[in-house]
Motif scaffolding. Structure first.
Motif, short mmCIF file in Angstrom:
data_model
loop_
_atom_site.label_atom_id
_atom_site.label_comp_id
_atom_site.label_asym_id
_atom_site.label_seq_id
_atom_site.Cartn_x
_atom_site.Cartn_y
_atom_site.Cartn_z
N GLN A 1 0.81 -1.21 0.00
CA GLN A 1 0.00 0.00 0.00
C GLN A 1 0.85 1.27 0.00
OE1 GLN A 1 -3.20 -0.26 3.04
NE2 GLN A 1 -2.77 -2.47 3.06
N HIS A 2 2.06 1.19 0.53
CA HIS A 2 2.95 2.36 0.54
C HIS A 2 3.13 2.91 -0.87
CE1 HIS A 2 5.00 0.58 4.36
NE2 HIS A 2 4.06 1.44 4.70
N ASP A 3 2.96 4.22 -1.02
CA ASP A 3 3.30 4.84 -2.30
C ASP A 3 4.60 5.63 -2.21
OD1 ASP A 3 2.22 6.83 -0.71
OD2 ASP A 3 0.75 7.52 -2.18
N VAL A 4 4.96 6.13 -1.02
CA VAL A 4 6.21 6.86 -0.82
C VAL A 4 6.94 6.24 0.37
CG1 VAL A 4 7.30 9.10 -0.41
CG2 VAL A 4 5.12 8.98 -1.66
N THR A 5 8.15 5.77 0.14
CA THR A 5 8.96 5.22 1.23
C THR A 5 10.33 5.88 1.22
OG1 THR A 5 9.89 3.39 -0.05
CG2 THR A 5 7.78 3.01 1.02
N TRP A 6 11.04 5.76 2.31
CA TRP A 6 12.40 6.33 2.38
C TRP A 6 13.22 5.56 3.40
CZ3 TRP A 6 7.95 8.82 3.92
CH2 TRP A 6 7.78 9.02 5.29
N GLY A 7 14.53 5.70 3.28
CA GLY A 7 15.44 5.06 4.21
C GLY A 7 16.69 5.90 4.39
N PHE A 8 17.37 5.68 5.49
CA PHE A 8 18.63 6.37 5.78
C PHE A 8 19.40 5.55 6.78
CE2 PHE A 8 15.10 8.26 8.19
CZ PHE A 8 15.47 7.95 9.50
N ASN A 9 20.70 5.79 6.87
CA ASN A 9 21.52 5.10 7.85
C ASN A 9 21.28 5.77 9.20
OD1 ASN A 9 22.35 4.01 5.46
ND2 ASN A 9 24.51 3.91 6.04
N GLY A 10 20.82 4.98 10.19
CA GLY A 10 20.31 5.55 11.42
C GLY A 10 21.35 5.85 12.48
N SER A 11 20.88 5.97 13.71
CA SER A 11 21.71 6.44 14.81
C SER A 11 22.78 5.43 15.24
CB SER A 11 20.83 6.79 16.02
OG SER A 11 20.02 5.69 16.39
N HIS A 12 22.72 4.20 14.72
CA HIS A 12 23.77 3.22 15.02
C HIS A 12 24.95 3.37 14.08
CE1 HIS A 12 21.53 1.66 11.64
NE2 HIS A 12 22.64 1.05 11.30
N GLY A 13 24.82 4.18 13.02
CA GLY A 13 25.77 4.19 11.92
C GLY A 13 26.94 5.12 12.09
N HIS A 14 27.57 5.44 10.96
CA HIS A 14 28.77 6.28 10.98
C HIS A 14 28.48 7.71 11.40
CE1 HIS A 14 30.41 3.15 8.03
NE2 HIS A 14 31.12 3.04 9.13
N SER A 15 27.22 8.12 11.35
CA SER A 15 26.82 9.48 11.77
C SER A 15 25.66 9.36 12.76
CB SER A 15 26.41 10.30 10.55
OG SER A 15 27.51 10.50 9.67
N PRO A 16 25.95 8.97 14.01
CA PRO A 16 24.87 8.69 14.97
C PRO A 16 24.03 9.91 15.32
CG PRO A 16 27.02 8.57 16.03
CD PRO A 16 27.27 8.64 14.56
N ALA A 17 24.64 11.09 15.45
CA ALA A 17 23.88 12.29 15.81
C ALA A 17 22.96 12.69 14.66
CB ALA A 17 24.81 13.43 16.18
N ILE A 18 23.47 12.63 13.43
CA ILE A 18 22.63 12.91 12.26
C ILE A 18 21.51 11.88 12.17
CG2 ILE A 18 22.59 12.88 9.73
CD1 ILE A 18 25.42 14.07 9.80
N GLN B 1 24.17 21.22 14.38
CA GLN B 1 24.87 20.81 15.59
C GLN B 1 25.18 19.32 15.57
OE1 GLN B 1 22.02 22.15 18.51
NE2 GLN B 1 22.89 24.22 18.64
N ALA B 2 24.22 18.52 15.09
CA ALA B 2 24.44 17.08 14.99
C ALA B 2 25.55 16.78 13.99
CB ALA B 2 23.14 16.39 14.57
N THR B 3 25.56 17.48 12.88
CA THR B 3 26.59 17.27 11.86
C THR B 3 27.96 17.61 12.41
OG1 THR B 3 24.99 17.78 10.11
CG2 THR B 3 27.33 17.92 9.54
#
Length: 445
Positions: A210-227, A325-327
Motif C-alpha cells: 500500500q505504501h506509495d512513498v517510502t524512504w530510508g537512511f543510515n540511522g543512529s547506530h551508523g557512521h553518523s549517529p547524531a545525524i 549541531q548534529a553534523t
C-alpha cells in the motif's frame, strides 16, 4: 495490461496541481501526468522560470560523456548565485537530485512543481528559513534514451529513460569509486555548496504494497549517529504526518525475505558508501534515499514526492540548527574501532510490524513452471517480523594516517575529489608502515 489492478486513490495532494490556465503549468501537469518532458524541454522550462523570478538561479555543474550539460537550480530568498552567497545567509540548505536512474523520474516533475510554487507561488516564505538546491536530472544521457519499455513494471509515464548512463554504469553504485562524470558532479556540489540535507529521489519495484512513498537512511547506530537521531526524531515523523495528511501512504524502505510468504518478515535498508545514503552517512551529511513504488500511478507518485519536498524544506527551516549541531558532532567524533559496514540483525525487533500489504495469489507460471505472485489490488495488513540492519560486518582500528605512494595518482586524485584532507611530502622518506595486501576476492553467491 501486464500490470496488476491499481489500488484506487484520490489524495488531497491533487489540490497542488496548477489550474489548466496557469502559465506555469508544468509539462507533466499539462499532460495529465501521462508524460514527462525531455531534458531540453525540462531545462527550457526552468530557464523561463529563472528569467521570471529573482529567487531562481541556474548553473552548469558538469558534462556527461555524451556532452550534455548537468544543470543545478538554486532557489533562495536572496537569489544567491554562488556557494559563498548562499552560505552567507546563514540558512540551512536542502539539496535534492532526481533521475540518478532516469527511468525513475518522479522527482524531476515534482521538483518543477515545487520550484514553481517557491518562485512564483505561495510557498515563497519557505525560502526565508531555508534554501533549496535541485538537480532535475542526474543521468542525463540515460534520460534521453527513452522507450515505453524501459521499465514495463512501472505505471507511467508513457515513455521513460534508461537506468544506466551512456557507458551502462549504474550511477548509484559509483559514490566511492567516482568513475563517472555525473557522480563527480554530485560530489563537487556537496563540496562547494555544503548542503545540510541531501535527498536522492528514486522509484522502487519489488513486492506490491500500500505504501506509495517510502524512504530510508543510515540511522543512529551508523557512521553518523547524531545525524541519524535527527533523521529519526525530526524528519521521519514530519514526513509521515504530512504525507498522511495529504492522502498518501508513507512508510520505511524495506525488502521482503520471501515474496511468496510475507509472514517470514521484512528487513530495513541500509546503504554502503557506494550508494548515496551510505556515502552521505560516511562523510557525515544527512542523506535520505526516497523510493516511490512503481505500481502506483504516476500522478500519485509525483504528488507524493511534491509533498515530501515541501515537508523536508519546512522541517529543515524549523530544525536546521539542530541538524547543523548534529553534523558538527559527528564530524568531530573519533572512532576507536570503525565499523566497516552493516548487515541484518540476527533477531527481529520485539514487536511485529503491521505491514500494509496487498492481497496476493500464488499460481504456477505457464512460462517458467515456477511460482508466480499475482496481486489482486485488495489492501490487507500482514503482521510480520521486522529486522533492522544494525549489526557491524567488521571493525577496524583507524590508523594515525594512510601513506599513499605518489605513483598511485588515480587513488590520490579520487581522494582529493572526495575532499579528504592530505599532506604532500615532496622529498623521499623512509617510514615504517603496516601494509594491506589484497588477496584473491571471494564473491557472494
Amino acid at each position: 495490461s501486464l500490470l496488476p489492478p491499481v489500488i484506487p486513490w484520490d489524495g488531497a495532494s491533487r489540490e497542488l496541481i496548477a489550474d489548466e490556465s496557469d502559465p506555469w503549468l508544468t509539462p507533466a501537469e499539462s499532460s495529465g501526468f501521462t508524460k514527462t518532458p525531455s531534458y531540453p524541454e525540462t531545462i527550457a522550462w526552468l530557464e523561463r522560470l529563472a528569467a521570471a523570478s529573482p529567487r531562481i538561479h541556474m548553473e552548469t555543474v558538469g558534462v556527461s560523456w555524451e556532452g550534455r550539460e548537468l544543470w543545478l537550480v538554486v532557489a533562495s530568498a536572496t537569489g544567491a548565485s554562488t556557494p559563498v552567497g548562499l552560505q552567507a545567509a546563514g540558512k540551512p540548505v536542502l539539496f535534492a537530485q532526481a533521475g540518478i536512474h532516469s527511468g525513475e523520474i518522479d522527482g524531476k516533475d515534482a521538483g518543477l512543481m515545487f520550484l514553481r510554487d517557491l518562485a512564483v507561488g505561495d510557498l515563497a516564505p519557505l525560502l526565508d528559513r531555508a534554501s533549496f538546491l535541485f538537480l532535475p536530472v542526474l543521468n542525463v544521457d540515460g534520460h534521453e534514451r527513452v522507450s515505453p519499455f524501459s521499465r514495463v513494471n512501472q505505471r507511467g509515464p508513457q515513455t521513460m529513460g534508461w537506468r544506466t548512463n551512456a557507458r551502462n554504469l549504474n550511477l548509484n553504485r559509483d559514490y566511492s569509486k567516482l568513475d563517472t562524470p555525473e557522480i563527480r558532479a554530485v560530489v563537487e556540489i556537496l563540496q562547494r555548496w555544503q548542503p545540510d540535507l541531501y535527498l536522492d529521489l528514486h522509484v522502487t519495484d519489488g513486492v506490491e504494497k500500500q505504501h506509495d512513498v517510502t524512504w530510508g537512511f543510515n540511522g543512529s547506530h551508523g557512521h553518523s549517529p547524531a545525524i541519524g537521531r535527527w533523521l529519526e526524531t525530526r524528519l521521519d515523523p514530519a514526513l509521515t504526518e504530512d504525507l498522511e495528511a495529504m492522502g498518501h501512504v508513507p512508510g520505511p524502505h524495506v525488502f521482503v525475505f520471501d515474496r511468496t510468504d510475507l509472514s517470514k518478515g521484512i528487513w530495513a535498508w541500509e546503504g554502503s558508501p557506494r550508494y548515496s545514503d551510505g556515502y552521505g552517512s560516511t562523510r557525515h551529511m544527512a542523506t535520505v534515499l526516497v523510493e516511490n513504488h512503481s505500481l502506483k500511478p504516476y500522478e500519485q507518485r509525483v504528488l507524493g514526492t511534491r509533498v515530501l519536498l515541501q515537508s523536508t524544506l519546512e522541517t529543515l527551516g524549523t530544525h536546521g540548527k539542530e541538524l547543523r549541531q548534529a553534523t558538527a558532532s559527528d564530524r568531530q567524533r573519533h572512532w576507536p574501532e570503525l565499523p566497516l559496514g552493516w548487515t541484518r540483525d540476527s533477531e527481529p525487533q520485539d514487536e511485529l510490524y503491521d505491514f500494509p500489504a496487498v492481497e496476493q495469489v500464488l499460481t504456477e507460471s505457464p512460462i517458467s513452471g515456477g511460482t508466480r505472485v499475482q496481486w489482486t489490488g485488495e489492501p490487507v495488513t500482514v503482521p510480520v517480523p521486522l529486522y533492522r540492519t544494525t549489526r557491524p560486518t567488521g571493525k577496524v582500528a583507524p590508523p594515525v594516517a594512510y601513506w599513499i605512494p605518489a605513483a598511485w595518482s588515480d587513488v590520490i586524485e579520487r581522494l582529493m575529489a572526495h575532499g579528504v584532507e592530505m599532506e604532500t611530502h615532496m622529498q623521499p622518506e623512509t617510514v615504517e608502515v603496516e601494509m594491506y595486501r589484497l588477496g584473491e576476492p571471494q564473491y557472494a553467491e
